[in-house]
Design an enzyme around this catalytic site. Sequence first.
Site, PDB file in Angstrom:
ATOM      1  N   GLU A  24     -30.755  13.780 -19.773  1.00 11.49           N
ATOM      2  CA  GLU A  24     -29.529  14.063 -20.047  1.00 11.49           C
ATOM      3  C   GLU A  24     -28.822  12.505 -19.723  1.00 11.49           C
ATOM      4  O   GLU A  24     -28.633  12.884 -18.405  1.00 11.49           O
ATOM      5  CB  GLU A  24     -28.381  15.399 -20.474  1.00 11.49           C
ATOM      6  CG  GLU A  24     -27.024  15.172 -21.135  1.00 11.49           C
ATOM      7  CD  GLU A  24     -25.895  15.919 -20.826  1.00 11.49           C
ATOM      8  OE1 GLU A  24     -26.556  17.066 -20.515  1.00 11.49           O
ATOM      9  OE2 GLU A  24     -25.756  15.620 -22.448  1.00 11.49           O
ATOM     10  N   CYS A 225     -24.377  18.206 -23.498  1.00 11.21           N
ATOM     11  CA  CYS A 225     -23.402  18.375 -24.378  1.00 11.21           C
ATOM     12  C   CYS A 225     -23.369  16.543 -24.875  1.00 11.21           C
ATOM     13  O   CYS A 225     -22.379  17.002 -26.380  1.00 11.21           O
ATOM     14  CB  CYS A 225     -21.870  18.203 -23.303  1.00 11.21           C
ATOM     15  SG  CYS A 225     -21.627  19.900 -23.230  1.00 11.21           S
ATOM     16  N   ASN A 349     -27.234  22.419 -28.608  1.00  7.85           N
ATOM     17  CA  ASN A 349     -27.464  22.406 -27.320  1.00  7.85           C
ATOM     18  C   ASN A 349     -26.135  23.721 -27.459  1.00  7.85           C
ATOM     19  O   ASN A 349     -24.287  23.607 -27.542  1.00  7.85           O
ATOM     20  CB  ASN A 349     -26.942  21.561 -27.124  1.00  7.85           C
ATOM     21  CG  ASN A 349     -26.698  21.557 -25.409  1.00  7.85           C
ATOM     22  OD1 ASN A 349     -27.314  22.520 -24.656  1.00  7.85           O
ATOM     23  ND2 ASN A 349     -25.581  21.073 -25.309  1.00  7.85           N
ATOM     24  N   GLU A 350     -26.398  24.777 -27.312  1.00  7.78           N
ATOM     25  CA  GLU A 350     -25.608  25.524 -26.269  1.00  7.78           C
ATOM     26  C   GLU A 350     -24.452  26.004 -27.389  1.00  7.78           C
ATOM     27  O   GLU A 350     -23.282  26.813 -27.188  1.00  7.78           O
ATOM     28  CB  GLU A 350     -24.480  25.075 -25.351  1.00  7.78           C
ATOM     29  CG  GLU A 350     -24.892  25.034 -24.534  1.00  7.78           C
ATOM     30  CD  GLU A 350     -24.321  24.044 -23.319  1.00  7.78           C
ATOM     31  OE1 GLU A 350     -23.121  23.931 -22.999  1.00  7.78           O
ATOM     32  OE2 GLU A 350     -25.074  24.517 -22.102  1.00  7.78           O
TER      33      GLU A 350
HETATM   34  O1  AHR Z   1     -26.471  20.143 -18.028  1.00  6.06           O
HETATM   35  C1  AHR Z   1     -24.912  19.744 -18.058  1.00  6.06           C
HETATM   36  C2  AHR Z   1     -24.231  20.177 -19.598  1.00  6.06           C
HETATM   37  O2  AHR Z   1     -24.173  21.450 -19.257  1.00  6.06           O
HETATM   38  C3  AHR Z   1     -24.651  19.897 -20.133  1.00  6.06           C
HETATM   39  O3  AHR Z   1     -24.545  18.914 -20.352  1.00  6.06           O
HETATM   40  C4  AHR Z   1     -24.304  21.217 -21.096  1.00  6.06           C
HETATM   41  O4  AHR Z   1     -25.361  21.614 -22.301  1.00  6.06           O
HETATM   42  C5  AHR Z   1     -24.327  22.526 -20.356  1.00  6.06           C
HETATM   43  O5  AHR Z   1     -23.423  22.152 -20.967  1.00  6.06           O
END
Ligand code: AHR
Length: 761
Positions: A24, A225, A349-350
């Site tokens: 990321e 995120c 994602n999440e």
């Molecule tokens: O890995 C850091 C963050 O942690 C990521 O962006 C998110 O998916 C998680 O909350």
Amino acid sequence: MKNQIKITDQKIADAKDLYGIFFEDLNHAADGGLYGELIRNRAFEFSPVDNPSYTSLTAWEKVEEGGAKVSLCVKNNSPLSEKNPHYLTISVENPGSRAGVRNLGYNSGIPIYEKKAYRLSFYARADCAQLRVGITDAAGKEYDGADFHIEGGKWQKYTAVFEGSADDFSCRLMLEMRKAGKVDIDFVSLFPADTFMGRENGMRTDIADMLLQLKPKFMRFPGGCLVHDGSLCADDRTSCYRWKNTVGDITRRPSRRNNWGYNQSLGLGYYEYFLFCEDIGAKPLPVLPAGYNPHSDQAVPLEDMDEWINDALDLIEFANGGSDTKWGKIRTDLGHEKPFALEYLAIGNEEVGQGFWDRYDLFHKAIRKKHPEIKLINSAGPFPCGAEFERGHANAKKNGSDLIDEHYYINPDRLIAYYHRYDSGENKVFLGEWASRGDTYYNALVEAMYMTGIENNAERVKLCCYAPLLCNSYYQNWFPNMIFFDNHRVYGTPSYYVQKLFMNNTGADILKIQAEGFAETEILGKETLFGDIIIGADRCGGTFGDIVLTNDETGETFCFEDFDLFSQERLLTKCNLKCWSLEFTFCRKQGEKGVYILFGNEDKLRWNIGGWQNRDSEINADGSCLDHSVFSLCSDIEYKFRLSVNGREITAFINNERINHSDFLRPVMEELYFTASRDRGDIILKAVNIRKKSTSAEVEFPINEGEGTVYTMSGFREADKNSFDEPTKVVPKTRNISIKNSRASLVFAPQSITVIRICPI
Ligand code: AHR
């Protein structure tokens, strides 16, 4: 009885794709990191929208020496690219001894090495101007440079190759006008000529090599995120991560606000991600936004979801389609006729909650129909447990998602308590983000322990990747991370070396072990949660009333006076009760968040009511989530809260309804954690001893005679770390081993990690 480990040749799980990496762009992992570009703000697109401290001239410095008179102006009329409309006009009234502008790069500057080549490119427009561009040291001495004659009044690309004449990590790129005049400049770029695998627009070799050495089986990208946090309009600078904005000519990729508080050039885009996956032998695993932003609760109307679903279908075509398809042809035209063999795709994602699930269903149906071969990944949210996590699993089960993506960042003792987490359960899991919170040897040791459990359950946990991966130490957003770097150095944390050990020695088949002995265990933590009770108001204010603490063993009650708190906290009482309940009312009069209770000093317990963006009711122990539910606190309403602690069991109620519960089990350290596998004939045993005393075992291998290697990490202090100064302080040691008559007597040192790989002879 002596401890015995008998490794059978019976396969119990397939671990062929088990370990991968998660990339990321946070901590400047891409720009100023893996992406090889050395110029910061190359297109003058930095904006306060990305970060309040930015201007379009961030990382650029005017140079006026010896009476020079220069003015710099960032403009946007008739730009090189409408997608990146800003460019720089340098006007020199008096050239003095030096007139122009220079770029400061990332960290301490632009790093160069003696005898290494650097590729310069930039766009310029002028009726007639002489420009000298060169790499200089921080004081301005030029190492190499070239002269350019700009004319014709139209944007044109100019290039040169420079050679470093020293090792200097604080260089500048100087753009100098030797005569009075005016020139427009855009997309000023400098890359090392030797990028990873020699790719154009490629990656920084030292960081890429660290990733290559892991031998990851897959790479999850581009976030995090980063994927879902943003507006729902692809043309917005603050938009969610939309992959179509990231492919093609770099001048046409719109500069973007990275939600981690900086600018994302998108020079490292989807095509480069796919290429990089190919170069390191990892299967690509993209994560797409689902038309729903959980940070702001914005959602695309269900009837308008086609654009987003088509993005997913088109991505599959971009990766896998032939050159006779629209997106397959785009890939071919970019230079890659061969498909990228996309197999896994994550939607979201999440994200959890109805807003996400309604939209996930649409993606799922459309992709299944057109591409049943793609393995689809659903999300279980950002917590390892709780009501939304359970609902996420139920939704994945209902849809028949191939995998569910779990995320957790927790303390070592919680990982120990979670060791048997995957011994049961239904959905196949992608452990897409996880780490123990810290970067010491002890963190790595406990992670190694946890991974033996993952391997033993590899029939359930099909994919697993530590997170986050990369961090430029000057621009840190998150902690811990696996690999730290600056502009010229890189080192792996102890966790990196554990990941590498396990990833290099996974084995495709997990083998059944018959174990005997191993009776000793050690229980961590205390039986009860004594300590101060503190009440706090988190960025809000109001009255706490009717406060009563009850000794639930005797029924005795203790009453407290009402009080107001405004973004403060107050010690309510010291508590040495075993079973107690705390009741109170609260009415928010100011602010937007909620309240919290701190208790159980040693375990740092916290009940967050209206935590994060006033969306959660969560109990955590020193930041490790123990239970989570969705809850938002409203102003001007009186709520009744109750927290009940019975030994270690914690239950929370809002308005008499149970909202959270945790048994908060004490972590049990087992005598030894182990797993075995087979990798093309080699037999691999991994054993992790997390206790402070050694243990031993008689090990029987499913081969008669063999030779191989023992990798061990031991003899370190729990707090030992790697650093730029001592990058390999905590790394494995190797020695040879031979096996005769299938047996070996092995001693496992205190707090040690052992990986034995035997090749039969
Ligand atoms: O890995 C850091 C963050 O942690 C990521 O962006 C998110 O998916 C998680 O909350």
